[in-house]
Motif scaffolding. Structure first.
Motif, PDB file in Angstrom:
ATOM      1  N   ARG A   1       0.814  -1.217   0.000  1.00  0.00           N
ATOM      2  CA  ARG A   1       0.000   0.000   0.000  1.00  0.00           C
ATOM      3  C   ARG A   1       0.849   1.270   0.000  1.00  0.00           C
ATOM      4  N   SER A   2       2.047   1.194   0.531  1.00  0.00           N
ATOM      5  CA  SER A   2       2.912   2.375   0.604  1.00  0.00           C
ATOM      6  C   SER A   2       3.932   2.390  -0.526  1.00  0.00           C
ATOM      7  N   GLU A   3       3.686   1.616  -1.554  1.00  0.00           N
ATOM      8  CA  GLU A   3       4.635   1.453  -2.658  1.00  0.00           C
ATOM      9  C   GLU A   3       5.038   2.776  -3.305  1.00  0.00           C
ATOM     10  N   GLY A   4       4.121   3.738  -3.397  1.00  0.00           N
ATOM     11  CA  GLY A   4       4.435   5.003  -4.035  1.00  0.00           C
ATOM     12  C   GLY A   4       5.247   5.947  -3.164  1.00  0.00           C
ATOM     13  N   GLU A   5       5.394   5.635  -1.902  1.00  0.00           N
ATOM     14  CA  GLU A   5       6.121   6.502  -0.978  1.00  0.00           C
ATOM     15  C   GLU A   5       7.612   6.180  -1.018  1.00  0.00           C
ATOM     16  N   ASP A   6       8.389   7.008  -0.339  1.00  0.00           N
ATOM     17  CA  ASP A   6       9.826   6.744  -0.349  1.00  0.00           C
ATOM     18  C   ASP A   6      10.172   5.519   0.495  1.00  0.00           C
ATOM     19  N   LEU A   7      11.402   5.080   0.405  1.00  0.00           N
ATOM     20  CA  LEU A   7      11.836   3.866   1.086  1.00  0.00           C
ATOM     21  C   LEU A   7      11.798   3.971   2.604  1.00  0.00           C
ATOM     22  N   GLN A   8      11.771   5.173   3.135  1.00  0.00           N
ATOM     23  CA  GLN A   8      11.758   5.352   4.582  1.00  0.00           C
ATOM     24  C   GLN A   8      10.548   4.685   5.216  1.00  0.00           C
ATOM     25  N   MET A   9       9.378   4.731   4.576  1.00  0.00           N
ATOM     26  CA  MET A   9       8.180   4.110   5.145  1.00  0.00           C
ATOM     27  C   MET A   9       8.349   2.603   5.242  1.00  0.00           C
TER      28      MET A   9
ATOM     29  N   ARG B   1      -1.358  -4.314  27.493  1.00  0.00           N
ATOM     30  CA  ARG B   1      -2.260  -3.506  26.679  1.00  0.00           C
ATOM     31  C   ARG B   1      -2.513  -4.142  25.321  1.00  0.00           C
ATOM     32  N   HIS B   2      -3.790  -4.196  24.963  1.00  0.00           N
ATOM     33  CA  HIS B   2      -4.164  -4.699  23.644  1.00  0.00           C
ATOM     34  C   HIS B   2      -4.116  -3.525  22.674  1.00  0.00           C
ATOM     35  N   LEU B   3      -3.418  -3.706  21.557  1.00  0.00           N
ATOM     36  CA  LEU B   3      -3.232  -2.642  20.576  1.00  0.00           C
ATOM     37  C   LEU B   3      -3.583  -3.130  19.179  1.00  0.00           C
ATOM     38  N   THR B   4      -3.970  -2.184  18.333  1.00  0.00           N
ATOM     39  CA  THR B   4      -4.121  -2.472  16.917  1.00  0.00           C
ATOM     40  C   THR B   4      -3.236  -1.521  16.127  1.00  0.00           C
ATOM     41  N   PHE B   5      -2.742  -2.015  15.010  1.00  0.00           N
ATOM     42  CA  PHE B   5      -1.902  -1.238  14.103  1.00  0.00           C
ATOM     43  C   PHE B   5      -2.532  -1.320  12.724  1.00  0.00           C
ATOM     44  N   ALA B   6      -2.774  -0.161  12.111  1.00  0.00           N
ATOM     45  CA  ALA B   6      -3.374  -0.136  10.780  1.00  0.00           C
ATOM     46  C   ALA B   6      -2.755   0.998   9.975  1.00  0.00           C
ATOM     47  N   TYR B   7      -2.478   0.725   8.708  1.00  0.00           N
ATOM     48  CA  TYR B   7      -1.925   1.733   7.810  1.00  0.00           C
ATOM     49  C   TYR B   7      -3.065   2.591   7.274  1.00  0.00           C
ATOM     50  N   ASP B   8      -2.926   3.898   7.429  1.00  0.00           N
ATOM     51  CA  ASP B   8      -3.912   4.847   6.935  1.00  0.00           C
ATOM     52  C   ASP B   8      -3.341   5.520   5.689  1.00  0.00           C
ATOM     53  N   GLN B   9      -3.943   5.245   4.533  1.00  0.00           N
ATOM     54  CA  GLN B   9      -3.419   5.804   3.287  1.00  0.00           C
ATOM     55  C   GLN B   9      -3.586   7.320   3.225  1.00  0.00           C
ATOM     56  N   ASN B  10      -4.572   7.867   3.925  1.00  0.00           N
ATOM     57  CA  ASN B  10      -4.770   9.315   3.915  1.00  0.00           C
ATOM     58  C   ASN B  10      -3.615  10.052   4.578  1.00  0.00           C
ATOM     59  N   THR B  11      -3.131   9.529   5.697  1.00  0.00           N
ATOM     60  CA  THR B  11      -2.024  10.171   6.410  1.00  0.00           C
ATOM     61  C   THR B  11      -0.676   9.537   6.075  1.00  0.00           C
ATOM     62  N   GLU B  12      -0.716   8.414   5.319  1.00  0.00           N
ATOM     63  CA  GLU B  12       0.489   7.659   4.981  1.00  0.00           C
ATOM     64  C   GLU B  12       1.278   7.300   6.237  1.00  0.00           C
ATOM     65  N   ALA B  13       0.545   6.798   7.229  1.00  0.00           N
ATOM     66  CA  ALA B  13       1.145   6.440   8.511  1.00  0.00           C
ATOM     67  C   ALA B  13       0.490   5.179   9.053  1.00  0.00           C
ATOM     68  N   ILE B  14       1.248   4.445   9.856  1.00  0.00           N
ATOM     69  CA  ILE B  14       0.689   3.320  10.598  1.00  0.00           C
ATOM     70  C   ILE B  14       0.245   3.870  11.943  1.00  0.00           C
TER      71      ILE B  14
END
Length: 121
Positions: free
Chosen positions: A27-35, A75-88
């Motif tokens: 999903r982050s393919e278009g972003e730079d390698l840092q992501m 602590r129970h946590l969830t991690f999800a990639y948000d394409q709008n903010t380009e962040a997990i």
């Protein structure tokens, strides 16, 4: 409260993390390698500190968004990639829980310690 069905193909925590990494990196393919590097560093921390057997890959009802669910410390946590903010996004509890931290291509290696150090105690 968002409910998601676990993806049944994983058999271990590592399988779930691997499938999540593939999904986020695609999903982050278009972003730079840092992501990609941020994703791998984040997932390495999860594998290191997650309660064994607590990690599962889930998907939204449309199957468009992969969610990693795990327990770190107590602590129970969830991690999800948000394409709008380009962040997990790291959220407390469910995908509707409060955002505890966002990891993006501007996240420095040292910035991982703060959000996770509280969970590792």
């Amino acid at each position: 409260m968002a409910l998601f069905a676990p993806v049944r193909s994983e058999t271990t925590d590592l399988d779930a993390v691997r499938r999540y990494a593939v999904s986020v990196i695609a999903r982050s393919e278009g972003e730079d390698l840092q992501m990609k590097a941020v994703t791998l560093a984040l997932l390495g921390g999860i594998m290191w500190r997650a309660v064994p057997g607590s990690t599962a890959l889930m998907q939204d009802p449309a199957g468009a968004k992969a969610i990693l669910s795990t327990t770190l410390g107590s602590r129970h946590l969830t991690f999800a990639y948000d394409q709008n903010t380009e962040a997990i996004e790291m959220r407390e509890g469910t995908t509707d829980g409060p955002v505890l931290h966002r990891f993006c291509n501007r996240t420095l290696v040292g910035d991982f310690e703060g959000p996770f150090s509280v969970l590792w105690r």
